[in-house]
Write an enzyme that holds these catalytic residues in place. Structure first.
Site, PDB file in Angstrom:
ATOM      1  N   TYR A 287      -2.471   0.050  10.762  1.00  0.00           N
ATOM      2  CA  TYR A 287      -2.676  -0.527   9.195  1.00  0.00           C
ATOM      3  C   TYR A 287      -1.180  -0.310   8.693  1.00  0.00           C
ATOM      4  CZ  TYR A 287      -3.849  -0.934   4.145  1.00  0.00           C
ATOM      5  OH  TYR A 287      -3.782  -1.261   3.118  1.00  0.00           O
TER       6      TYR A 287
ATOM      7  N   THR B 173       0.746  -1.306  -0.023  1.00  0.00           N
ATOM      8  CA  THR B 173       0.016  -0.140  -0.004  1.00  0.00           C
ATOM      9  C   THR B 173       0.787   1.211   0.018  1.00  0.00           C
ATOM     10  OG1 THR B 173      -1.637   1.242   1.527  1.00  0.00           O
ATOM     11  CG2 THR B 173      -0.081   0.080   2.456  1.00  0.00           C
TER      12      THR B 173
END
Length: 676
Positions: A491, A448
């Protein structure tokens, strides 16, 4: 079909759930959820010891009517008050054996209008429930329970004999010889195959044990029913699909009732009988977690009952031919995974779809793949957090795309440990499974752009509908791979750790691995939510006429990438893995597909022909004002570029959603081919 030609109704089921004194709020939360699951029965305990303790009568005066007025209730009456016990413990026989029948009589008088059956004791061969060391031949137990059963029948109630655990046919036969089976209408059975070590050596399978029970009952009381009063499966290894399978198997057993233990996990701060965290398996037996997060079993039952559960369980039938070397896609039922799988399958590959189906809707993607490609789709419904459960999937893999993940920043802030387990531990489990297989299969990892952090040091210039970097180089090309990593939010940390492990396995173990650090991907087969998949979520809300929530001022800029281009990048990187192993690349739409959140909403308004009500909220932790990927490194490495422009891609997604989610109601414009 039934004998009369009608459709056979689904078999009914229940849950066993222990409510502790004072758990008013927990009961109020759990009961509606159990009813929503389609359950017909509920078994709970009515502790004799707790009833006589301070506040006990008040508690059960509330609990029994509360539950019994809404569902078929089976109260299990057990636990001797220590002051009345021969051993001074609740597991001991009462000094006056008849006092148990007297208490049962009291319960029937006080609460009998709320139930028809009453269970007499629980697991009498379990030392924590009945101290058989002081009653080696069970003579005390038989006299105590036999008297209570006789009197309950005389009063018009139907007694159920508490089931032993593990099952013991000799004990049950003794109950017949002593006359206990003559005064009960049903006999309980407890069995937890696959969960408890204590049961492993004696478990012979449902068919064998049900047959043993029936033969004994036919000898002493042929009219007595068999009730599975407790069965279950602990998801302590995160194998939620196995829990769902075990539920369906228990439901198919030739028993008159089945109670699953339990609906909700025991809270981590509550001791079980053996003590606090004596065995972690005790704390993962529920269909939902202790903080009410649904596991697969609860979600499927709530969505469509046992029919829905059977439908999904039927998907889990892998059958790879012995000669096949499949491509493995973890998270293969998800949005990107299913599109990638479809592309590979169309080119003749066999594909193993490794997925836990945790996200609502993704089983539809798996069914779609099976419908299109048949036996070359090999579902393996397992969880990457469970290394033992996934190793077999990688034994013959020719390549691995690792997409399985917890994908929402917001969820990671609420459940950081779960986020770590899924993203960090899940990734190293995949890497270890591939390494142990010994075939050095390539591993491409979906990372990501959050590994670059919030980009707080990049000076932003607020324009009319967007933020833009003051730095002309970033404005022209975006954020490159030379940007220092700066993990933030749980995250970002968990994905960042996974990102680095994947790259290191190329160095440390010579595995051919590579990483794609993705921006916002959108397209068909995306079931977007407020927390993840925002482009699809905005369209879904707009097409349904609902307001859209925007966190921040909406001028955040993202380079959105159509899933067709993402699939091309993944496949291109795999094709060049020999020369690119150990490399990380940014993957996004790039400057040509950079658009603000407000810009996307304005385009959706143009597509739907109606305004969108926007509700603004506070900025979210770690949200970037601007992220546009500099994809030049990837473009040069594999001759790739983003071909779908964002407006055409948005139109394509709107048309797909209108057709597949809104029955054709959507943008009225003629369908256009997705083009550059």
């Amino acid at each position: 079909m039934t004998a009369g030609g009608g459709v056979e109704s689904p078999k009914r089921f229940g849950f066993a759930e222990w409510f502790r004194p004072g758990e008013y709020d927990r009961t109020e939360e759990i009961l509606p959820a159990i009813l929503k699951s389609g359950a017909s029965y509920l078994r709970t305990h009515l502790s004799w010891a707790e009833y006589l303790a301070p506040g006990g009568e008040e508690w059960f005066d509330w609990l029994i009517p509360k539950v019994g007025s809404q569902i078929d209730l089976l109260p299990c009456i057990h636990y001797t008050p220590p002051s009345l016990s021969r051993t001074g413990r609740s597991s001991g026989a009462p000094v006056d054996l008849k006092s148990y029948a007297d208490f049962v009589d009291h319960v029937l008088t006080r609460y009998g209008r709320h139930f028809t059956h009453v269970e007499l004791w629980n697991e009498p061969n379990n030392l924590l429930d009945w101290d058989w060391r002081e009653d080696g031949d069970f003579a005390l137990f038989c006299e105590m329970v036999g008297g209570a059963g006789y009197w309950a029948q005389q009063r018009g109630f139907k007694p159920v004999l508490g089931g032993p655990c593990p099952f013991d046919p000799f004990w049950l036969n003794l109950m017949g010889e002593r006359g206990v089976l003559n005064v009960v209408d049903a006999v309980g059975f407890h069995g937890f195959p696959g969960t408890w070590d204590s049961e492993e050596g004696t478990w012979g399978g449902w068919d064998m044990h049900m047959g043993e029970m029936r033969r004994i009952l036919d000898r002493y009381n042929p009219k007595a029913e068999i009730w599975i009063t407790e069965t279950g499966y602990s998801t302590w290894r995160n194998d939620e699909m196995e829990q769902a399978r075990r539920f369906m198997r228990a439901l198919s057993v030739p028993a008159d009732r089945m109670y699953w233990y339990s609906w909700r996990d025991v809270p981590p701060n509550v001791p079980v009988q053996e003590g606090l965290w004596f065995d972690p398996r005790h704390y993962h037996l529920g269909a939902v977690t202790h903080d009410n997060q649904p596991k697969l079993l609860a979600r499927l039952l709530t969505e469509g009952g046992t029919a829905r559960l059977a439908e999904v369980a039927d998907l889990a039938t892998p059958h790879v031919a012995s000669h096949a070397r499949p491509v493995v896609i973890t998270g293969g039922s998800g949005f990107i995974g299913s599109n990638l799988a479809d592309s590979l399958l169309k080119d003749g590959e066999d594909v193993v779809i490794l997925d836990n189906l945790a996200r609502s809707g993704v089983d539809q993607n798996l069914a779609w793949l099976r419908e299109r490609h048949g036996d070359r789709v090999h579902p393996m419904l397992a969880d990457v957090r469970d290394l033992r459960g996934i190793e077999a999937a990688f034994a013959d893999a020719k390549a691995v795309f690792h997409l399985a993940a917890q994908t929402a920043v917001t969820t990671s802030l609420v459940h950081p440990l779960d986020d770590f387990e899924a993203n960090a531990r899940g990734t190293i489990n995949v890497l270890e499974a591939v390494r142990k297989a010994g075939r050095k299969a390539p591993v491409i990892f979906a990372s990501t752009n959050k590994v670059y952090g919030a980009l707080d040091d990049v000076t932003m210039v607020p324009l009319d509908d967007r933020y833009m970097p003051a730095d002309e180089a970033i404005r022209s090309h975006g954020i490159g791979e030379d940007r220092p990593l700066d993990f933030c939010t749980p995250y970002g940390c968990s994905k960042g750790v996974a990102d680095q492990y994947v790259l290191d396995y190329a160095k440390s173990f010579d595995l051919p691995t590579a990483v794609l650090r993705m921006s916002c991907i959108y397209g068909p087969r995306q079931f977007g939510t407020e927390d993840q998949g925002w482009v699809a979520h905005f369209l879904i809300r707009a097409l349904s006429g609902a307001p859209v929530s925007v966190y921040g001022d909406g001028r955040q800029v993202r380079d959105i990438l159509h899933v067709d281009d993402a699939v091309a990048a993944y496949r291109g990187l795999l094709g060049a893995i020999d020369r690119l192993k150990g490399s990380a690349f940014n993957l996004g739409g790039g400057p040509r597909n950079a658009v603000s959140v407000i810009g996307v909403l304005r385009e959706i308004e143009a597509l739907t022909g109606r305004p969108i009500e926007i509700e603004f909220g506070d900025w979210r932790a770690g949200d970037q004002f601007f992220f546009v990927a500099d994809t030049r490194k990837l473009e040069h490495a594999i001759d790739w570029r983003a071909r779908v422009r964002w407006r055409a891609g948005l139109q394509h997604l709107a048309e797909w959603l209108a057709e597949h989610r809104f029955s054709g109601r959507g943008p009225s414009a003629e369908k256009r081919r997705v083009t550059a």
